[in-house]
Design a protein around this motif. Structure first.
Motif, PDB file in Angstrom:
ATOM      1  N   GLU A 273       0.475  -0.231   8.711  1.00  0.00           N
ATOM      2  CA  GLU A 273       1.062   1.126   8.638  1.00  0.00           C
ATOM      3  C   GLU A 273       0.057   2.037   8.029  1.00  0.00           C
ATOM      4  OE1 GLU A 273       4.286   1.187   5.360  1.00  0.00           O
ATOM      5  OE2 GLU A 273       5.463  -0.375   7.028  1.00  0.00           O
ATOM      6  N   MET A 274       0.227   3.295   8.560  1.00  0.00           N
ATOM      7  CA  MET A 274      -0.807   4.170   8.277  1.00  0.00           C
ATOM      8  C   MET A 274      -0.139   4.898   7.137  1.00  0.00           C
ATOM      9  SD  MET A 274      -2.957   4.871  10.643  1.00  0.00           S
ATOM     10  CE  MET A 274      -3.250   4.762  12.441  1.00  0.00           C
ATOM     11  N   ALA A 275      -1.255   4.958   6.152  1.00  0.00           N
ATOM     12  CA  ALA A 275      -0.775   5.326   4.765  1.00  0.00           C
ATOM     13  C   ALA A 275      -0.376   6.943   4.582  1.00  0.00           C
ATOM     14  CB  ALA A 275      -2.132   5.193   3.973  1.00  0.00           C
ATOM     15  N   SER A 276       0.279   7.181   3.742  1.00  0.00           N
ATOM     16  CA  SER A 276       0.892   8.670   3.477  1.00  0.00           C
ATOM     17  C   SER A 276      -0.399   9.494   2.939  1.00  0.00           C
ATOM     18  CB  SER A 276       1.843   8.610   2.025  1.00  0.00           C
ATOM     19  OG  SER A 276       1.060   8.196   1.026  1.00  0.00           O
ATOM     20  N   GLU A 277      -0.126  10.672   3.099  1.00  0.00           N
ATOM     21  CA  GLU A 277      -1.043  11.780   2.496  1.00  0.00           C
ATOM     22  C   GLU A 277      -1.467  11.519   1.248  1.00  0.00           C
ATOM     23  OE1 GLU A 277      -2.941  13.864   4.526  1.00  0.00           O
ATOM     24  OE2 GLU A 277      -1.827  13.022   6.322  1.00  0.00           O
ATOM     25  N   ALA A 278      -0.462  11.307   0.297  1.00  0.00           N
ATOM     26  CA  ALA A 278      -0.656  11.018  -1.128  1.00  0.00           C
ATOM     27  C   ALA A 278      -1.594   9.864  -1.430  1.00  0.00           C
ATOM     28  CB  ALA A 278       0.569  10.922  -1.759  1.00  0.00           C
ATOM     29  N   ASP A 279      -1.421   9.023  -0.472  1.00  0.00           N
ATOM     30  CA  ASP A 279      -2.407   7.660  -0.802  1.00  0.00           C
ATOM     31  C   ASP A 279      -3.645   8.117  -0.119  1.00  0.00           C
ATOM     32  OD1 ASP A 279      -0.896   5.889  -1.851  1.00  0.00           O
ATOM     33  OD2 ASP A 279      -0.237   4.963  -0.074  1.00  0.00           O
ATOM     34  N   LYS A 280      -3.869   8.873   0.940  1.00  0.00           N
ATOM     35  CA  LYS A 280      -5.199   9.030   1.494  1.00  0.00           C
ATOM     36  C   LYS A 280      -5.968  10.084   0.320  1.00  0.00           C
ATOM     37  CE  LYS A 280      -3.904  10.690   5.597  1.00  0.00           C
ATOM     38  NZ  LYS A 280      -4.081  10.976   7.134  1.00  0.00           N
ATOM     39  N   GLN A 281      -5.219  11.116  -0.200  1.00  0.00           N
ATOM     40  CA  GLN A 281      -5.729  11.888  -1.307  1.00  0.00           C
ATOM     41  C   GLN A 281      -5.986  11.151  -2.472  1.00  0.00           C
ATOM     42  OE1 GLN A 281      -6.294  15.200  -0.745  1.00  0.00           O
ATOM     43  NE2 GLN A 281      -7.294  15.418  -2.803  1.00  0.00           N
ATOM     44  N   ASP A 282      -5.257  10.105  -2.846  1.00  0.00           N
ATOM     45  CA  ASP A 282      -5.793   9.334  -4.229  1.00  0.00           C
ATOM     46  C   ASP A 282      -7.104   8.542  -3.751  1.00  0.00           C
ATOM     47  OD1 ASP A 282      -4.920   8.032  -6.809  1.00  0.00           O
ATOM     48  OD2 ASP A 282      -5.245   6.443  -5.340  1.00  0.00           O
ATOM     49  N   ARG A 283      -7.151   7.820  -2.357  1.00  0.00           N
ATOM     50  CA  ARG A 283      -8.331   7.144  -2.271  1.00  0.00           C
ATOM     51  C   ARG A 283      -9.273   8.027  -1.852  1.00  0.00           C
ATOM     52  NH1 ARG A 283      -3.971   4.678  -3.625  1.00  0.00           N
ATOM     53  NH2 ARG A 283      -3.497   2.839  -2.387  1.00  0.00           N
ATOM     54  N   MET A 284      -9.307   9.423  -1.576  1.00  0.00           N
ATOM     55  CA  MET A 284     -10.213  10.300  -1.131  1.00  0.00           C
ATOM     56  C   MET A 284     -10.849   9.804   0.104  1.00  0.00           C
ATOM     57  SD  MET A 284      -9.971  13.068  -2.978  1.00  0.00           S
ATOM     58  CE  MET A 284     -11.297  13.904  -3.137  1.00  0.00           C
ATOM     59  N   VAL A 285     -10.078   9.670   1.124  1.00  0.00           N
ATOM     60  CA  VAL A 285     -10.675   9.261   2.333  1.00  0.00           C
ATOM     61  C   VAL A 285      -9.967  10.196   3.553  1.00  0.00           C
ATOM     62  CG1 VAL A 285     -11.176   6.706   1.774  1.00  0.00           C
ATOM     63  CG2 VAL A 285      -8.847   7.211   2.835  1.00  0.00           C
ATOM     64  N   LEU A 286     -10.405  10.028   4.756  1.00  0.00           N
ATOM     65  CA  LEU A 286     -10.018  10.777   5.842  1.00  0.00           C
ATOM     66  C   LEU A 286      -8.825  10.207   6.498  1.00  0.00           C
ATOM     67  CD1 LEU A 286     -10.323  13.366   7.709  1.00  0.00           C
ATOM     68  CD2 LEU A 286     -11.603  11.981   9.198  1.00  0.00           C
ATOM     69  N   GLU A 287      -8.884   8.888   6.744  1.00  0.00           N
ATOM     70  CA  GLU A 287      -7.696   8.139   7.229  1.00  0.00           C
ATOM     71  C   GLU A 287      -7.677   6.691   6.591  1.00  0.00           C
ATOM     72  OE1 GLU A 287      -5.863   9.463   9.514  1.00  0.00           O
ATOM     73  OE2 GLU A 287      -6.887  10.915  10.305  1.00  0.00           O
ATOM     74  N   LEU A 288      -6.158   6.228   6.560  1.00  0.00           N
ATOM     75  CA  LEU A 288      -6.170   5.134   6.093  1.00  0.00           C
ATOM     76  C   LEU A 288      -5.065   4.054   6.535  1.00  0.00           C
ATOM     77  CD1 LEU A 288      -6.841   3.643   3.109  1.00  0.00           C
ATOM     78  CD2 LEU A 288      -5.049   4.855   2.140  1.00  0.00           C
ATOM     79  N   MET A 289      -5.284   2.966   6.645  1.00  0.00           N
ATOM     80  CA  MET A 289      -4.065   2.151   6.941  1.00  0.00           C
ATOM     81  C   MET A 289      -3.927   0.960   6.058  1.00  0.00           C
ATOM     82  SD  MET A 289      -5.748  -0.226  10.083  1.00  0.00           S
ATOM     83  CE  MET A 289      -6.946   0.698  10.678  1.00  0.00           C
ATOM     84  N   LYS A 290      -2.727   0.327   5.741  1.00  0.00           N
ATOM     85  CA  LYS A 290      -2.419  -0.634   4.776  1.00  0.00           C
ATOM     86  C   LYS A 290      -1.592  -1.777   5.359  1.00  0.00           C
ATOM     87  CE  LYS A 290      -1.003   1.482   0.803  1.00  0.00           C
ATOM     88  NZ  LYS A 290      -0.225   2.393  -0.122  1.00  0.00           N
ATOM     89  N   PHE A 291      -1.863  -3.017   4.955  1.00  0.00           N
ATOM     90  CA  PHE A 291      -1.242  -4.205   5.277  1.00  0.00           C
ATOM     91  C   PHE A 291      -1.369  -5.013   4.331  1.00  0.00           C
ATOM     92  CE2 PHE A 291      -5.278  -6.204   6.447  1.00  0.00           C
ATOM     93  CZ  PHE A 291      -6.146  -4.973   6.706  1.00  0.00           C
ATOM     94  N   ARG A 292      -0.708  -6.336   4.467  1.00  0.00           N
ATOM     95  CA  ARG A 292      -0.893  -7.394   3.496  1.00  0.00           C
ATOM     96  C   ARG A 292      -1.920  -8.532   3.961  1.00  0.00           C
ATOM     97  NH1 ARG A 292       1.416  -6.797  -1.668  1.00  0.00           N
ATOM     98  NH2 ARG A 292       2.691  -4.893  -1.453  1.00  0.00           N
ATOM     99  N   GLY A 293      -2.870  -9.027   3.272  1.00  0.00           N
ATOM    100  CA  GLY A 293      -3.757 -10.014   3.439  1.00  0.00           C
ATOM    101  C   GLY A 293      -3.317 -11.476   2.933  1.00  0.00           C
ATOM    102  N   PRO A 294      -4.092 -12.290   3.197  1.00  0.00           N
ATOM    103  CA  PRO A 294      -3.694 -13.853   2.596  1.00  0.00           C
ATOM    104  C   PRO A 294      -2.921 -13.473   1.121  1.00  0.00           C
ATOM    105  CG  PRO A 294      -5.866 -13.786   3.510  1.00  0.00           C
ATOM    106  CD  PRO A 294      -5.477 -12.239   3.489  1.00  0.00           C
ATOM    107  N   ASP A 295      -2.048 -14.679   0.904  1.00  0.00           N
ATOM    108  CA  ASP A 295      -1.252 -14.436  -0.289  1.00  0.00           C
ATOM    109  C   ASP A 295      -0.613 -13.052  -0.387  1.00  0.00           C
ATOM    110  OD1 ASP A 295      -1.444 -17.209  -0.819  1.00  0.00           O
ATOM    111  OD2 ASP A 295      -3.560 -16.985  -1.404  1.00  0.00           O
ATOM    112  N   ASN A 296      -0.526 -12.262   0.589  1.00  0.00           N
ATOM    113  CA  ASN A 296       0.078 -11.199   0.191  1.00  0.00           C
ATOM    114  C   ASN A 296      -0.525 -10.162  -0.308  1.00  0.00           C
ATOM    115  OD1 ASN A 296       2.535  -9.894   1.283  1.00  0.00           O
ATOM    116  ND2 ASN A 296       3.686 -10.083  -0.920  1.00  0.00           N
ATOM    117  N   VAL A 297      -1.987 -10.292  -0.635  1.00  0.00           N
ATOM    118  CA  VAL A 297      -2.769  -9.382  -1.325  1.00  0.00           C
ATOM    119  C   VAL A 297      -2.803  -8.052  -0.514  1.00  0.00           C
ATOM    120  CG1 VAL A 297      -5.265  -9.067  -1.966  1.00  0.00           C
ATOM    121  CG2 VAL A 297      -4.351 -11.232  -2.362  1.00  0.00           C
TER     122      VAL A 297
END
Ligand SMILES: [Fe+2]
Length: 292
Positions: free
Chosen positions: A90-114
């Protein structure tokens, strides 16, 4: 092939952030961002706005692992690639992008749901990084990313497959010793940005065993090692040198239980196709003695 190019940042939920101050500031010399939100400490180590984030919580946990790509085309290609593999990205929210201080951000789960994230264009600060204790040199970051992580996973073959096929990483080598079987993977010339190991030495599946920060001057590692003794910071492993990445380093215990490795002189892989993938029977050439 679509994939990530660097380890960009790490986020942690921590029960008592005040307990971290000695390691973060007096040993490593990281800079606390004055613009950190309430209940949060963002830490800087180079030109990036921050690469480590500690959020006050009721318990310690790894909040997210942040990877990076270099271009918008890579970002879009990776998003499409993950979707094509059936990974819920999923594309991340504006709030998450601002928190991480990045231009664009996607989120997903890796192995063992990390929780995994991939960013594009982290914000660079026009003010220089100001260490919180004196340093001879910089942290080794730039094109090599912030350092490396060692993750323990229940199904290590599936985890390695994920890093290779979903994130485009290549295997650097293996170390099998005692009860541990570790696979090291790279996505840029840093010998490894991630190592995958079976649950062992007290690290459960889906947990971080350690992250590593690398200094460009060995004297910064040596002086930090002196300060560890002076300030009674507990060690996991004494100063030593690894067999595979030739890193000279030591490992500190953090209040969350995982370790921070601080090292110098890690090997680099500049031609993956010409690189021989070795299997080592021990992680150390010398030192790295377990502190009980
Ligand atoms: Fe390491």
């Amino acid at each position: 092939m679509a994939g990530v190019t660097k380890l960009a940042y790490l986020g942690f939920n921590v029960a008592d952030v005040s307990q971290w101050r000695t390691i973060l500031f007096d040993i490593l010399g990281l800079e606390q961002r004055s613009d950190s939100a309430d209940g949060q400490i963002n830490l800087r180590m180079d030109g990036h706005h921050h690469r480590l984030s500690f959020v006050d919580s009721d318990q310690d946990s790894l909040a997210y692992i942040g990877w990076e790509v270099d271009t918008i085309d890579q970002f879009q290609a990776l998003y499409n690639h993950l979707q094509g593999m059936g990974i819920g990205v999923e594309m991340a929210s504006e709030a998450d992008k601002q928190d991480r201080m990045v231009l664009e951000l996607m989120k997903f789960r890796g192995p063992d749901n990390v929780p995994f994230e991939v960013c594009l264009s982290p914000f660079h600060d026009n003010q220089p990084y100001t260490p919180s204790c004196p340093r001879f040199g910089a942290f080794n970051t730039g094109d090599l990313g912030m350092g490396h992580i060692l993750m323990c996973h229940e199904d290590t073959q599936a985890a390695v497959k994920f890093y290779r096929e979903a994130l485009g990483m290549k295997i650097s080598d293996y170390i099998h010793w005692d009860v541990a079987k570790a696979t090291f993977l790279h996505c840029n010339p840093r010998h490894h940005s991630v190592a995958v190991c079976n649950p062992c030495f007290g690290t459960e599946a889906g947990e971080l065993n350690h992250f590593m920060l690398q200094a460009e001057d060995i004297d910064d590692v040596g002086r930090a090692y002196d300060r560890v003794s002076e300030l009674d910071v507990p060690l996991v492993l004494t100063l030593g040198k690894h067999t595979n990445d030739k890193m000279t380093s030591f490992y500190m215990v953090t209040p969350a239980g995982f370790a921070i490795e601080y090292g110098y002189g890690g090997a680099e892989i500049h031609d993956s196709d010409a690189w021989d993938v070795e299997l080592y029977n021990a992680p150390k050439i010398w030192g790295h003695n377990l502190v009980e």
